[in-house]
Motif scaffolding. Structure first.
Motif, mmCIF file in Angstrom:
data_model
loop_
_atom_site.group_PDB
_atom_site.id
_atom_site.type_symbol
_atom_site.label_atom_id
_atom_site.label_comp_id
_atom_site.label_asym_id
_atom_site.label_seq_id
_atom_site.Cartn_x
_atom_site.Cartn_y
_atom_site.Cartn_z
ATOM 1 N N VAL A 57 0.688 -1.157 -0.039
ATOM 2 C CA VAL A 57 -0.034 -0.084 0.010
ATOM 3 C C VAL A 57 1.089 1.164 0.044
ATOM 4 N N THR A 58 1.066 1.968 -1.124
ATOM 5 C CA THR A 58 1.765 3.243 -1.244
ATOM 6 C C THR A 58 1.046 4.244 -0.691
ATOM 7 N N GLY A 59 1.583 5.128 0.313
ATOM 8 C CA GLY A 59 0.728 6.292 0.693
ATOM 9 C C GLY A 59 -0.202 5.402 1.689
ATOM 10 N N GLY A 60 0.180 4.512 2.397
ATOM 11 C CA GLY A 60 -0.985 3.989 3.266
ATOM 12 C C GLY A 60 -0.631 4.676 4.901
ATOM 13 N N ALA A 61 -0.157 5.717 4.801
ATOM 14 C CA ALA A 61 0.081 6.258 6.332
ATOM 15 C C ALA A 61 -0.957 7.653 6.185
ATOM 16 N N GLY A 62 -1.436 7.809 4.870
ATOM 17 C CA GLY A 62 -2.237 8.911 4.481
ATOM 18 C C GLY A 62 -3.656 8.660 4.848
ATOM 19 N N PHE A 63 -4.410 9.633 4.531
ATOM 20 C CA PHE A 63 -6.094 9.546 5.054
ATOM 21 C C PHE A 63 -6.558 8.449 4.275
ATOM 22 N N VAL A 64 -6.472 8.312 2.933
ATOM 23 C CA VAL A 64 -7.577 7.298 2.290
ATOM 24 C C VAL A 64 -6.827 5.823 2.374
ATOM 25 N N GLY A 65 -5.302 6.115 2.188
ATOM 26 C CA GLY A 65 -4.502 4.719 2.443
ATOM 27 C C GLY A 65 -4.772 3.888 3.879
ATOM 28 N N SER A 66 -4.918 4.854 4.886
ATOM 29 C CA SER A 66 -4.754 4.375 6.158
ATOM 30 C C SER A 66 -6.202 3.499 6.262
ATOM 31 N N TRP A 94 -8.418 9.195 11.482
ATOM 32 C CA TRP A 94 -8.811 10.483 10.909
ATOM 33 C C TRP A 94 -8.064 11.174 10.111
ATOM 34 N N GLU A 95 -8.635 12.421 9.559
ATOM 35 C CA GLU A 95 -7.910 13.022 8.592
ATOM 36 C C GLU A 95 -6.671 13.949 9.154
ATOM 37 N N THR A 96 -5.471 13.924 8.375
ATOM 38 C CA THR A 96 -4.525 14.709 9.151
ATOM 39 C C THR A 96 -3.677 15.556 8.100
ATOM 40 N N ASN A 156 6.709 7.773 2.532
ATOM 41 C CA ASN A 156 7.828 8.463 2.785
ATOM 42 C C ASN A 156 7.397 9.478 3.987
ATOM 43 N N LEU A 157 6.193 9.596 4.333
ATOM 44 C CA LEU A 157 5.693 10.153 5.850
ATOM 45 C C LEU A 157 5.544 11.821 5.068
ATOM 46 N N SER A 158 5.742 12.200 4.102
ATOM 47 C CA SER A 158 5.795 13.489 3.631
ATOM 48 C C SER A 158 4.391 14.246 3.985
ATOM 49 N N ASN A 159 3.308 13.379 4.114
ATOM 50 C CA ASN A 159 1.878 13.895 4.288
ATOM 51 C C ASN A 159 0.969 12.874 5.120
ATOM 52 N N GLY A 160 1.836 11.985 5.731
ATOM 53 C CA GLY A 160 1.155 10.822 6.302
ATOM 54 C C GLY A 160 1.724 10.665 8.008
ATOM 55 N N ALA A 161 0.862 9.944 8.465
ATOM 56 C CA ALA A 161 1.276 9.895 10.086
ATOM 57 C C ALA A 161 1.848 8.289 10.303
ATOM 58 N N ARG A 162 3.026 8.358 11.075
ATOM 59 C CA ARG A 162 3.341 6.969 11.296
ATOM 60 C C ARG A 162 2.299 6.044 12.201
ATOM 61 N N GLN A 163 1.717 6.862 12.991
ATOM 62 C CA GLN A 163 0.574 6.198 13.961
ATOM 63 C C GLN A 163 -0.628 5.855 13.219
ATOM 64 N N ALA A 164 -0.689 6.435 11.859
ATOM 65 C CA ALA A 164 -2.178 5.889 11.265
ATOM 66 C C ALA A 164 -1.744 4.472 10.526
#
Ligand SMILES: NC(=O)c1ccc[n+]([C@@H]2O[C@H](COP(=O)([O-])OP(=O)(O)OC[C@H]3O[C@@H](n4cnc5c(N)ncnc54)[C@H](O)[C@@H]3O)[C@@H](O)[C@H]2O)c1
Length: 357
Positions: free
Chosen positions: A20-29, A195-197, A47-55
């Motif tokens: 899952v590329t971008g899986g730390a982002g909103f829709v991906g998580s 949630w959205e981040t 790459n966590l540029s716009n995603g969250a590790r905790q997601a």
């Protein structure tokens, strides 16, 4: 393979591994949660540029950039996924106008890198995050997938190009793909896990909720003289949990040998900016300060999906279609993101109280 798995990651199923590329982002998580619920084992590459590790809670997180073909290939070799869900990319349409090269790099060149790595590994199934922005200003409503593609900004053009690349690789090499054209992703995990981040946040519902909660002074309403029932722009808001479910169905179709698919993901119903504001005020019980601003260039008056293809081909149902339900989940998400405990907020906050997912 070094992985960056959050303690307690819930990688329980023994079904196919998927990347899952971008899986730390909103829709991906949210999709990772749905994938795990369906028995898949999601590996996130972000790459966590716009995603969250905790997601990233339903499998390992491999931190890396799509540009880094070597690292990506090593991750693919280590986990041997059966399919790919490709969410990673740049998402802000406005920023794409001022920095188009960054968007062509992130959304077209990086997609090509991913496809090359997939080909080298014999991996030939991909679900791609496309967008209603490929249509531009629509000639007919609701918009069917057969509508001409006339995107009005570089962001929409990058997504159209990526779709064309997928179609060409299908013709030339038999790549199996689904391009899912989301309308306006909204809401948050109904269980309160995610949630959205987005940083910066540009989406109407979270901005409006933040204004209601006093987390921002006001929202701007861009244009009140459109040819719509109340003069403000109308959009088709689709719950992120419903988007996630559509991805699980599309992946199942591809892994089962199904034909390529291009499908809208929307509810088929539009809501105006004023309706969103009124709904947020009703759900939160608080006023939303608004400022009337001029129209933004490139904003069509109305964008509403014809979702018939996803319904017929995937058996998809947008079960959280009601705007009120989307806003309710978004309010809970914004409260959690801000570390606010609320009387109606069913579950406990995360351990640190204020940590966003
Ligand atoms: N949110 C919407 O309303 C919406 C609507 C239509 C389409 N989409 C598309 O859906 C996808 C996901 O959207 P989202 O709202 O979840 O976005 P998001 O920004 O929350 O998620 C994207 C993720 O990709 C990661 N990423 C970005 N560039 C990367 C790179 N080069 N290498 C590795 N990781 C990278 C980011 O860190 C982030 O975690 C995007 O492709 C977007 O264009 C979103």
């Amino acid at each position: 393979m070094p992985s960056d798995t959050r303690d307690g990651a819930r990688w329980t199923g023994n079904g196919p591994v998927v990347l899952v590329t971008g899986g730390a982002g909103f829709v991906g998580s949210h999709t990772c949660k749905a994938l795990a619920g369906a028995g898949f084992r999601p590996v996130v590459y972000d790459n966590l540029s716009n995603g969250a590790r905790q997601a990233v809670q339903w499998g390992p997180l491999e931190v890396g950039d799509l540009d880094d073909a070597e690292r990506l290939a090593a991750v693919v070799a280590a986990y041997a996924p059966k399919g790919v869900l490709h969410f990673a990319g740049r998402i802000e349409a406005g920023a794409s106008v001022t920095d188009p090269a960054a968007f062509y790099d992130a959304n077209v060149a990086a997609t090509l890198t991913l496809l090359r790595v997939m080909r080298a590994a014999g991996l030939d199934a991909i679900v791609f995050s496309s967008t209603a922005a490929v249509y531009g200003d629509p000639d007919v409503l609701p918009i069917p997938e057969t509508h001409p593609l006339h995107p009005v900004n570089p962001y929409g053009r990058t997504k159209r190009m990526a779709e064309e690349i997928l179609a060409d690789l299908h013709t030339a090499e038999g790549l199996r793909y689904a391009a899912l054209r989301y309308f306006n992703a909204a809401g948050a995990d109904p269980d309160g896990d995610l949630w959205e981040t987005h940083q910066p946040e540009t989406h109407l519902i979270p901005l409006t909720v933040q204004a209601a909660l006093g987390l921002r002074p006001e929202i701007a309403v861009f244009g009140t003289d459109y040819d719509t029932p109340d003069g403000t722009c109308v959009r088709d808001y689709v719950h992120v949990a419903d988007l996630a479910q559509a991805h699980v169905l599309a992946l199942g179709r591809l892994l089962g040998g199904g034909a390529p698919l291009v499908a809208n993901l929307g509810t088929g119903r539009g809501h105006s900016v004023r309706e969103v504001v009124a709904t947020v005020e009703r759900v939160t019980g608080r006023p939303v300060p608004t400022r009337i601003a001029p129209r933004r260039p490139g904003d069509p008056p109305t964008l509403v999906a014809a979702p018939d293809t996803a319904i017929a081909e995937l058996g998809w149902r947008p079960i959280h279609a009601a705007l009120e339900a989307q806003v309710r989940d978004s309010v809970r998400g914004e409260r959690r993101r801000a570390g606010l405990q609320a009387p109606d907020d069913g579950g406990p906050l995360s351990a640190s109280g204020s940590a966003p997912p």
